[in-house]
Design an enzyme around this catalytic site. Structure first.
Site, PDB file in Angstrom:
ATOM      1  N   ALA A   1      12.126  -0.373   0.016  1.00 37.09           N
ATOM      2  CA  ALA A   1      11.772  -0.661   1.412  1.00 37.09           C
ATOM      3  C   ALA A   1      12.317   0.483   2.256  1.00 37.09           C
ATOM      4  O   ALA A   1      13.266   1.161   1.851  1.00 37.09           O
ATOM      5  CB  ALA A   1      12.403  -1.979   1.832  1.00 37.09           C
TER       6      ALA A   1
ATOM      7  N   GLY B   1      12.344  -2.402  -3.189  1.00 45.92           N
ATOM      8  CA  GLY B   1      10.991  -2.907  -2.933  1.00 45.92           C
ATOM      9  C   GLY B   1       9.933  -2.250  -3.815  1.00 45.92           C
ATOM     10  O   GLY B   1       8.869  -2.835  -4.046  1.00 45.92           O
TER      11      GLY B   1
ATOM     12  N   GLU C   1      10.109  -4.134  -6.956  1.00 49.12           N
ATOM     13  CA  GLU C   1       9.558  -5.464  -6.642  1.00 49.12           C
ATOM     14  C   GLU C   1       8.033  -5.418  -6.559  1.00 49.12           C
ATOM     15  O   GLU C   1       7.347  -6.337  -7.000  1.00 49.12           O
ATOM     16  CB  GLU C   1      10.166  -5.982  -5.322  1.00 49.12           C
ATOM     17  CG  GLU C   1      11.645  -6.338  -5.475  1.00 49.12           C
ATOM     18  CD  GLU C   1      12.306  -6.693  -4.160  1.00 49.12           C
ATOM     19  OE1 GLU C   1      12.330  -5.833  -3.264  1.00 49.12           O
ATOM     20  OE2 GLU C   1      12.788  -7.829  -4.025  1.00 49.12           O
TER      21      GLU C   1
ATOM     22  N   GLU D   1      19.874  -2.739  -3.854  1.00 48.50           N
ATOM     23  CA  GLU D   1      20.117  -3.307  -2.521  1.00 48.50           C
ATOM     24  C   GLU D   1      21.588  -3.578  -2.234  1.00 48.50           C
ATOM     25  O   GLU D   1      22.036  -3.440  -1.091  1.00 48.50           O
ATOM     26  CB  GLU D   1      19.309  -4.608  -2.348  1.00 48.50           C
ATOM     27  CG  GLU D   1      17.824  -4.401  -2.104  1.00 48.50           C
ATOM     28  CD  GLU D   1      17.004  -4.235  -3.373  1.00 48.50           C
ATOM     29  OE1 GLU D   1      17.596  -4.069  -4.472  1.00 48.50           O
ATOM     30  OE2 GLU D   1      15.767  -4.278  -3.282  1.00 48.50           O
TER      31      GLU D   1
END
Ligand code: COA
Length: 260
Positions: free
Chosen positions: A66, A112, A115, A135
Site C-alpha cells: 500500500a 498490499g 495481499e 506492516e
C-alpha cells in the site's frame, strides 16, 4: 476508459492489467485501487474477457505495498474505512470473481502487493520475486485480507512467523510454503501465466465460476462448503455448456463452450 495508474490491454480473451507506478514500485495508492476496481468490474461484466492476468510495471516490483505516504494522515476511522473498502472493492472482488485471475509476480510483492497476489486465484512468480508482509515494521498489520489469506495458504505457524518477523522470503521459499503455484524465470513469467489461463479458457466458463465459488465457500465462516458444492454442482445441469461437454465427450470431439 483512460487510467492513470494502471494499464489494461485485452488480447484474445485475456485482459492484462499492469499496475503502472514504476517510480513508486507500483505501490497501491487510493487512486490505483479505484482504477483496479473499475477495470476488474468491467472485465467481469465483459463477455469477451475470459480471465485476467495482473502484473506490475518494470522488472523490480509486482507491488511494493500500500502507498505508505497516504498513511500519515489517517486516524482510526479512516484506517478502518481504508481496509474495509479496499477489501470489498478490490481484494474480495477478485477472489469472488466468476472469472480466473492470475497474479504474475515479478519482483517485490510486499504488504498490499502480496495481499493482491493472494486475492488472485493462482500465483506465478519469477525467480527474482521477494514476498513478505512487512506492516509491523510500520506499526501496522496487514489490512487487505493478508492475515486471513496468508494463513489459509501457508498455515498458521508460517503465517504468524512471516507477519511477526516481517521477513521477506524468496520465490523458492514461497513455492516451498505453497504460497505460489509456480516459479519460473523472468522471461517465462507471462508465458507461464498465459499457458495456465489459456488452458482454463478451454474449459466451461460457468463451471469455472462454480468451482471458484465452491472452493471459496470452504473459507467463509458460517458457510457450509459442501452444501455450496452440491448447489453449484446441481446448477451446472441447467447450462448449455454441460450438454455440450457431455455430448462432445460421447461423440469423441472437442467441446465448444459458449458460457451459457
Ligand atoms: N509506498 C510508497 N512508496 C513506496 C513504497 C510504498 N509501499 N515502496 C516503495 N516506495 C517508493 C520509495 O519511497 C521510493 O520513492 P522515491 O524514489 O520517491 O523516494 C521508490 O518507491 C523506490 O523505492 P526505494 O525504497 O528507493 O527502493 P529500494 O530498492 O531501495 O527498496 C523496497 C525496495 C521494496 C525494499 C523498499 O522500497 C520498501 O521497503 N518499500 C516498502 C515496503 C513496505 O513496507 N510495504 C508494505 C506497506 S504496508
Amino acid at each position: 476508459m483512460a487510467f492513470e495508474n494502471i494499464l489494461t490491454e485485452q488480447k484474445g480473451r485475456i485482459l492484462y492489467i499492469t499496475i503502472n507506478r514504476e517510480s513508486k514500485l507500483n505501490a497501491l495508492n487510493k487512486a490505483t485501487l479505484k482504477e483496479l476496481n473499475i477495470a476488474i468490474t468491467a472485465a467481469f461484466n465483459e463477455p469477451s474477457v475470459g480471465g485476467i492476468i495482473i502484473s506490475g510495471a518494470g522488472q523490480k516490483a509486482f507491488v511494493a505495498g500500500a502507498d505508505i505516504s497516504e498513511f500519515a494522515a489517517l486516524d482510526v476511522s479512516a484506517g478502518t474505512k481504508l481496509a474495509k473498502e479496499g477489501q470489498a472493492n478490490v481484494f474480495d472482488l477478485i477472489e469472488n470473481g466468476a472469472k480466473p485471475v492470475i497474479a504474475a509476480v515479478n519482483g517485490f510483492a510486499l504488504g498490499g502487493g502480496l495481499e493482491l497476489a493472494m486475492a488472485c486465484h493462482i500465483r506465478v512468480a519469477s525467480d527474482n520475486a521477494k514476498m513478505g508482509l512487512p506492516e509491523v515494521t510500520l506499526g501496522l498489520i496487514p489490512g487487505y485480507g493478508g492475515t486471513q489469506r496468508l494463513t489459509r495458504l501457508v498455515g498458521k505457524g508460517k503465517a504468524l512467523e512471516m507477519i511477526m518477523t516481517a521477513d521477506m522470503i524468496t520465490a523458492a521459499q514461497a513455492y516451498e510454503f505453497r504460497l505460489v503455484n509456480y516459479v519460473v524465470s523472468q522471461e517465462e513469467l507471462l508465458p507461464k501465466a498465459e499457458e495456465l489461463l489459456n488452458k482454463m479458457l478451454l474449459r466451461a466458463p460457468l463451471a469455472l465460476a462454480s468451482a471458484i465459488n465452491a472452493v471459496n465457500a470452504g473459507a467463509k465462516p458460517g458457510v457450509n462448503g459442501f452444501g455450496v458444492e452440491i448447489a453449484e454442482f446441481g446448477k451446472c445441469f441447467a447450462t448449455e455448456d454441460l450438454k455440450e461437454g457431455v455430448s462432445a465427450f460421447l461423440a469423441k470431439r472437442k467441446p465448444d463452450f459458449k458460457g451459457k
